[in-house]
Every structure is written in C-alpha cells, then in structure tokens.
Design a protein around this motif. Structure first.
Motif, PDB file in Angstrom:
ATOM      1  N   ARG A 198      29.970  37.438   6.933  1.00  0.00           N
ATOM      2  CA  ARG A 198      30.346  38.437   7.927  1.00  0.00           C
ATOM      3  C   ARG A 198      31.794  38.865   7.760  1.00  0.00           C
ATOM      4  NH1 ARG A 198      27.285  36.432  13.504  1.00  0.00           N
ATOM      5  NH2 ARG A 198      25.187  36.345  12.601  1.00  0.00           N
ATOM      6  N   VAL A 199      32.656  37.929   7.422  1.00  0.00           N
ATOM      7  CA  VAL A 199      34.056  38.285   7.178  1.00  0.00           C
ATOM      8  C   VAL A 199      34.154  39.208   5.964  1.00  0.00           C
ATOM      9  CG1 VAL A 199      36.307  37.399   6.474  1.00  0.00           C
ATOM     10  CG2 VAL A 199      35.023  36.224   8.250  1.00  0.00           C
ATOM     11  N   THR A 212      33.160  42.645   6.784  1.00  0.00           N
ATOM     12  CA  THR A 212      34.201  43.287   7.583  1.00  0.00           C
ATOM     13  C   THR A 212      35.339  43.765   6.690  1.00  0.00           C
ATOM     14  OG1 THR A 212      33.660  41.838   9.453  1.00  0.00           O
ATOM     15  CG2 THR A 212      35.762  42.997   9.555  1.00  0.00           C
ATOM     16  N   ALA A 242      35.251  42.578  15.766  1.00  0.00           N
ATOM     17  CA  ALA A 242      34.319  41.509  16.108  1.00  0.00           C
ATOM     18  C   ALA A 242      32.896  42.056  16.221  1.00  0.00           C
ATOM     19  CB  ALA A 242      34.738  40.852  17.414  1.00  0.00           C
ATOM     20  N   ALA A 296      31.454  42.509  12.879  1.00  0.00           N
ATOM     21  CA  ALA A 296      31.070  41.233  12.278  1.00  0.00           C
ATOM     22  C   ALA A 296      29.960  40.524  13.038  1.00  0.00           C
ATOM     23  CB  ALA A 296      32.295  40.319  12.194  1.00  0.00           C
ATOM     24  N   LEU A 333      30.196  38.959  15.897  1.00  0.00           N
ATOM     25  CA  LEU A 333      30.720  37.707  16.431  1.00  0.00           C
ATOM     26  C   LEU A 333      31.477  38.002  17.721  1.00  0.00           C
ATOM     27  CD1 LEU A 333      32.205  36.182  13.142  1.00  0.00           C
ATOM     28  CD2 LEU A 333      30.148  35.376  14.319  1.00  0.00           C
ATOM     29  N   PHE A 350      35.458  35.451  16.112  1.00  0.00           N
ATOM     30  CA  PHE A 350      35.827  36.292  14.970  1.00  0.00           C
ATOM     31  C   PHE A 350      37.282  36.064  14.587  1.00  0.00           C
ATOM     32  CE2 PHE A 350      37.863  40.225  13.490  1.00  0.00           C
ATOM     33  CZ  PHE A 350      37.205  40.367  12.278  1.00  0.00           C
TER      34      PHE A 350
END
Length: 302
Positions: free
Chosen positions: A195-196, A199, A217, A220, A222, A227
């Motif tokens: 997810r990072v 992003t 966030a 992502a 999260l 996040f």
C-alpha cells in the motif's frame, strides 16, 4: 511526469509489448581513476525472481524513479525516489519488486582505495574501518541537490563535472551515515508495504493533487494514524516531507529542461503560490528557482 521517469515508463511499456523478462540496463555515463557513474534502468516486476548479487565496489545509488526493496548484509529497506542505496565492496545484496515494476538509479561506484581516501578525509577512518553501517539514507535536504543534479545530468546535454559530484557525494554520505544509527526495524508486512508503494506511485504521477494526510491515508486504504506510522517506517520520512521533496524534484527537473514560466512550474507541481515555492526551493537546493534555471542553462550550453 518528470523526464527522468519517462524513459523508465517507456522501457516498461516495451517490455510489456514484447512479453520479455525484466532486467537491468546499466549505461556508464562517466568514469575516472577509482570511480564511475552509471545510469541504471531496471524493468523487473512482481513476476520476476529476485537473486543475490555482490557489490564489486562501494556503491551509492541515488534513486530517481520507481521503488524497490533492497536487502544487504547490513540491513533491509524500501528504496524510494530521493533516497540513496548504500553498498559495501564485497557485500552480498538482493533487490526485489514484489509490489511495483521498475526503477531508475544513478549509481556511483568507488574502488576500495578511492573510498578509503574519502573515508579518511571525512575524518571517520580513525574511529572505524571504511564501510557503510546503513543500507539506506532516506530522502533528505542533504541529498536533494545531488539527486536533482544527477537527474538533470542524465536527461539533458549538460556538461556535468561528474568527478566533482562523485567526490562530494561520497564525502557527504560518509558524514551522514557516521552520524546516523542504522535502524533494525522488523520488515513491514507485505500488504502494508504494498500500500505504501502504491501511494508512492500516486504521489510521483500526480504531484499537483491534494495530498493531505487524510487523502493519502484514503489512497492507501489505511486509517490516518496507521498510515502515518507505516509510511514513515517504510520510507524513513513523514508523508508531508516525502510529498514536498517529490514536488521539488519535479519542479527542479522542469526548470532545468523546460521553458515554462516559474509560476506555471510551481502550480503544476502542487504549490499553491509562488512565494511558498520560492522559499521551499531555496531551502532544498540552496538557490532560488530563477538562479537554478540560469545555472543549468549555462551548464547545458557550455
């Protein structure tokens, strides 16, 4: 998208069309006694196996596009644009692209004798042997001028003094690492890391977008709190610091190789007004945007 990332995207598109296996394409752009600089374009992706390699020399690789996971005998870290990947001569390492295809680095390599001299001149050798005690330096103001200069040097006809860049970069990195305790955090779970990385791609491709903590966030998937902790743990910097530097790198590239008005560059790269952009740019690169453009115009036409 900054010119530095265009060649990478084209290489990835060509690989997809040809259904070819990913690989690295190093291109030597400068060399001297004890050092060399290479533009390294990698098209490996999630479907390609990672394999162990060995650093044949001391390495400082400035990441200028894409992202990848790096594991050495020293530590493991996520490499993102603006960061420096560090490697010791003779050290085994492994790079992987589990969550995203492709990266581009400007790799400075130093033979042990050359690096020993730099290490001694930096005043560190008296305390320990010449080696990097960290695998990465996160994106920082200290590295920003080198990343911007290297990016411009490989994408324009600039007559770069690569010998000076190689020497001053090595000395700077040695001092940074000597004053930094290497972090030994446990690796992030693959899902959180993925997810990072996604992003990061969004930030690079749309630097002008609204990028407050809540929006990032949400991108992502999260919570803002989770996040923030995850992003900083993965990249070594906060989301705000990363976004600001990504925008400044994009602006520096535009100023060096495009004739657009400075205010247009600032707005296109996500800054809300020219005065804030001027202050941030000067703080990051040590000169005003107009002076930065004039410098690279002079270098290019020498």
């Amino acid at each position: 998208m900054a010119k530095i990332a265009v060649d990478l995207e084209r290489a990835l598109a060509r690989r997809a069309r040809e259904a070819a296996q990913g690989g690295t394409e190093p291109r030597t752009i400068a060399q001297g006694s004890g050092w060399n600089v290479a533009d390294v374009l990698c098209t490996c992706g999630p479907g390609d196996p990672s394999f162990e390699e060995r650093h044949r020399a001391f390495c400082i690789a400035l990441v200028v596009a894409g992202a990848f996971e790096y594991r050495s005998e020293t530590a493991a870290a996520l490499m993102t644009p603006g960061a420096a990947m560090l490697g010791n001569a003779g050290e085994c390492f492994e790079c992987g692209h589990r969550h995203r295809a492709g990266d581009r680095c400007i790799a400075f390599r130093y033979q042990p004798e050359y690096f020993e001299r730099v290490f001694a001149d930096a005043g560190v050798a008296r305390r320990r042997r010449a080696s990097f005690s960290a695998a990465r330096i996160e994106p920082s103001r200290a590295l920003a001028p080198y990343v911007a200069a290297a990016s411009t040097g490989v994408t324009t006809a600039a007559n770069m003094a690569w010998d000076e860049v190689a020497l001053t970069l090595a000395a700077r990195v040695v001092r940074i690492v000597d004053g930094t305790n290497a972090r030994n955090d446990k690796p992030l779970p693959p899902g959180a890391l993925a997810r990072v990385v996604e992003t990061l791609r969004w930030i690079e491709e749309t630097p002008e977008a609204e990028m407050g903590l809540d929006r990032l966030a949400q991108q992502a998937r999260l919570s803002p709190y989770h996040f923030l902790r995850t992003f900083e743990r993965a990249t070594g910097v906060t989301p705000h610091q990363y976004v600001l530097r990504a925008r400044l790198r994009a602006a520096a590239q535009r100023l060096a190789d495009a004739p657009d008005k400075i205010v247009e560059v600032a707005l296109d790269c996500g800054f809300v007004d020219l005065s804030n952009f001027n202050r941030a740019f000067r703080a990051e690169f040590g000169m005003a945007p107009r002076g930065y453009r004039k410098h690279w115009q002079c270098v290019t036409h020498e």
